[in-house]
Scaffold this motif. Sequence first.
Motif, PDB file in Angstrom:
ATOM      1  N   HIS A  82      -3.298  18.923   1.740  1.00  0.00           N
ATOM      2  CA  HIS A  82      -2.321  18.072   1.046  1.00  0.00           C
ATOM      3  C   HIS A  82      -2.449  16.607   1.439  1.00  0.00           C
ATOM      4  N   LEU A  83      -3.281  16.323   2.437  1.00  0.00           N
ATOM      5  CA  LEU A  83      -3.319  14.967   2.987  1.00  0.00           C
ATOM      6  C   LEU A  83      -4.706  14.348   3.026  1.00  0.00           C
ATOM      7  N   ASP A  84      -5.748  15.148   3.269  1.00  0.00           N
ATOM      8  CA  ASP A  84      -7.038  14.552   3.611  1.00  0.00           C
ATOM      9  C   ASP A  84      -7.712  13.802   2.472  1.00  0.00           C
ATOM     10  N   GLY A  85      -7.254  14.003   1.250  1.00  0.00           N
ATOM     11  CA  GLY A  85      -7.797  13.223   0.144  1.00  0.00           C
ATOM     12  C   GLY A  85      -7.367  11.771   0.152  1.00  0.00           C
ATOM     13  N   LEU A  86      -6.444  11.413   1.050  1.00  0.00           N
ATOM     14  CA  LEU A  86      -5.987  10.027   1.112  1.00  0.00           C
ATOM     15  C   LEU A  86      -7.131   9.071   1.413  1.00  0.00           C
ATOM     16  N   GLY A  87      -8.169   9.550   2.079  1.00  0.00           N
ATOM     17  CA  GLY A  87      -9.312   8.694   2.367  1.00  0.00           C
ATOM     18  C   GLY A  87      -9.995   8.159   1.123  1.00  0.00           C
ATOM     19  N   ASN A  88      -9.746   8.786  -0.027  1.00  0.00           N
ATOM     20  CA  ASN A  88     -10.332   8.311  -1.279  1.00  0.00           C
ATOM     21  C   ASN A  88      -9.776   6.969  -1.732  1.00  0.00           C
ATOM     22  N   VAL A  89      -8.713   6.526  -1.084  1.00  0.00           N
ATOM     23  CA  VAL A  89      -8.156   5.207  -1.405  1.00  0.00           C
ATOM     24  C   VAL A  89      -9.166   4.105  -1.094  1.00  0.00           C
ATOM     25  N   PHE A  90     -10.034   4.348  -0.126  1.00  0.00           N
ATOM     26  CA  PHE A  90     -10.976   3.324   0.322  1.00  0.00           C
ATOM     27  C   PHE A  90     -11.882   2.871  -0.820  1.00  0.00           C
ATOM     28  N   ARG A  91     -11.883   1.560  -1.091  1.00  0.00           N
ATOM     29  CA  ARG A  91     -12.691   0.905  -2.120  1.00  0.00           C
ATOM     30  C   ARG A  91     -12.361   1.337  -3.550  1.00  0.00           C
ATOM     31  N   VAL A  92     -11.277   2.068  -3.720  1.00  0.00           N
ATOM     32  CA  VAL A  92     -10.854   2.496  -5.058  1.00  0.00           C
ATOM     33  C   VAL A  92      -9.561   1.795  -5.457  1.00  0.00           C
ATOM     34  N   PHE A  93      -8.639   1.594  -4.488  1.00  0.00           N
ATOM     35  CA  PHE A  93      -7.341   0.987  -4.760  1.00  0.00           C
ATOM     36  C   PHE A  93      -7.267  -0.404  -4.146  1.00  0.00           C
ATOM     37  N   ASP A  94      -6.604  -1.304  -4.849  1.00  0.00           N
ATOM     38  CA  ASP A  94      -6.241  -2.587  -4.252  1.00  0.00           C
ATOM     39  C   ASP A  94      -4.989  -2.445  -3.397  1.00  0.00           C
ATOM     40  N   ASP A 119      -2.894   8.155  11.170  1.00  0.00           N
ATOM     41  CA  ASP A 119      -4.199   8.761  10.858  1.00  0.00           C
ATOM     42  C   ASP A 119      -5.015   7.921   9.891  1.00  0.00           C
ATOM     43  N   TYR A 120      -4.334   7.137   9.059  1.00  0.00           N
ATOM     44  CA  TYR A 120      -5.039   6.323   8.059  1.00  0.00           C
ATOM     45  C   TYR A 120      -4.785   4.834   8.277  1.00  0.00           C
ATOM     46  N   HIS A 121      -4.699   4.451   9.545  1.00  0.00           N
ATOM     47  CA  HIS A 121      -4.424   3.055   9.913  1.00  0.00           C
ATOM     48  C   HIS A 121      -5.505   2.107   9.403  1.00  0.00           C
ATOM     49  N   TYR A 122      -6.691   2.641   9.160  1.00  0.00           N
ATOM     50  CA  TYR A 122      -7.825   1.813   8.742  1.00  0.00           C
ATOM     51  C   TYR A 122      -7.820   1.516   7.241  1.00  0.00           C
ATOM     52  N   LEU A 123      -6.908   2.108   6.508  1.00  0.00           N
ATOM     53  CA  LEU A 123      -6.870   1.902   5.062  1.00  0.00           C
ATOM     54  C   LEU A 123      -5.934   0.740   4.731  1.00  0.00           C
ATOM     55  N   GLU A 124      -6.498  -0.433   4.543  1.00  0.00           N
ATOM     56  CA  GLU A 124      -5.688  -1.614   4.274  1.00  0.00           C
ATOM     57  C   GLU A 124      -4.880  -1.523   2.969  1.00  0.00           C
ATOM     58  N   PRO A 125      -5.360  -0.827   1.936  1.00  0.00           N
ATOM     59  CA  PRO A 125      -4.588  -0.824   0.687  1.00  0.00           C
ATOM     60  C   PRO A 125      -3.253  -0.090   0.754  1.00  0.00           C
ATOM     61  N   ILE A 126      -3.047   0.777   1.748  1.00  0.00           N
ATOM     62  CA  ILE A 126      -1.835   1.591   1.694  1.00  0.00           C
ATOM     63  C   ILE A 126      -0.698   0.973   2.490  1.00  0.00           C
ATOM     64  N   ASP A 127       0.496   1.099   1.903  1.00  0.00           N
ATOM     65  CA  ASP A 127       1.741   0.776   2.585  1.00  0.00           C
ATOM     66  C   ASP A 127       2.558   2.058   2.655  1.00  0.00           C
ATOM     67  N   VAL A 128       2.934   2.469   3.861  1.00  0.00           N
ATOM     68  CA  VAL A 128       3.667   3.711   4.055  1.00  0.00           C
ATOM     69  C   VAL A 128       5.161   3.421   4.138  1.00  0.00           C
ATOM     70  N   TYR A 129       5.951   4.156   3.330  1.00  0.00           N
ATOM     71  CA  TYR A 129       7.393   3.962   3.279  1.00  0.00           C
ATOM     72  C   TYR A 129       8.093   5.209   3.818  1.00  0.00           C
ATOM     73  N   PRO A 130       8.631   5.150   5.053  1.00  0.00           N
ATOM     74  CA  PRO A 130       9.400   6.279   5.581  1.00  0.00           C
ATOM     75  C   PRO A 130      10.622   6.534   4.696  1.00  0.00           C
ATOM     76  N   THR A 131      10.822   7.788   4.327  1.00  0.00           N
ATOM     77  CA  THR A 131      11.815   8.151   3.325  1.00  0.00           C
ATOM     78  C   THR A 131      12.756   9.211   3.877  1.00  0.00           C
ATOM     79  N   THR A 132      14.047   9.036   3.678  1.00  0.00           N
ATOM     80  CA  THR A 132      15.037   9.962   4.199  1.00  0.00           C
ATOM     81  C   THR A 132      15.209  11.150   3.258  1.00  0.00           C
TER      82      THR A 132
END
Length: 274
Positions: A82-94, A119-132
Amino acid sequence: MRVTLLGTGDTTGTPTVGCDCDTCETARERGIERTRFSVHIENECIGESLLIDFSPDFRYQFLRDDVSLPDAAIVTHIHFDHLDGLGNVFRVFDSLDVYAANETDPKTDKSVAETVRADYHYLEPIDVYPTTPLEPVRICGFDVTLVPVEHPPLLCYGVAIEDPVTGAKLSLSGDTSYNVPADSREVLADPDLLLADGIVPAHLCEYHPIGGRHENDAGVPRTFGTKHMTREGALELADELNAERTRLVHLAHYYPADEAFEEPLAIDGEQYVL
């Protein structure tokens, strides 16, 4: 709301690599796939889309089903399928906003949001929003609510997604046993479409090391082991939630071939307009 089932399989998918069981062979013969779990939801009114979970099959799914890249995403829990595909953000998303629960998991001493960020600290395009959990948040024009479910040993969440303009509602059970808490059931209730985890039929519980749990009055187990619902449990949950339509997802190749592709078991690529 346009819903595309990108991935409807469990952690190994169907066909499973290296497997020649009747179900996997039937899937190959019929050109049917159940890749690892992911759902794409498009808000056609505003031209934005939301992704639920990052399947390891991300690249293949998006190319195969020709859906738009998401404007935002939700991670329900930190299992790799459910998570490991997040690496596909690299060079695909602004840029990409990723929402995940902010509750600290006693098993990891981190929330899902903190794990994603670390785990994905190296992915500059992502902003993580903690959600209640149990508090709705507006994402891509939808009212989205994470709901706690039972998927030991990790914290895991289902999702309710409502369109405030049209009133359409999609509910996802998340990876869960039948023991969904009452307050979560209340949020998930009355969907136009329910995507429910139904990993195997109940009769296969005899092959699980600890069998089945949460038997109904007829003695049919509604949970396979501890982590996932049986087909029968998922359908009972659907009835209790008053779902207008239900598709079973997160399906294993252990379904016998004569049951594996029967209604209401989903396959990849299904699309629904709510």
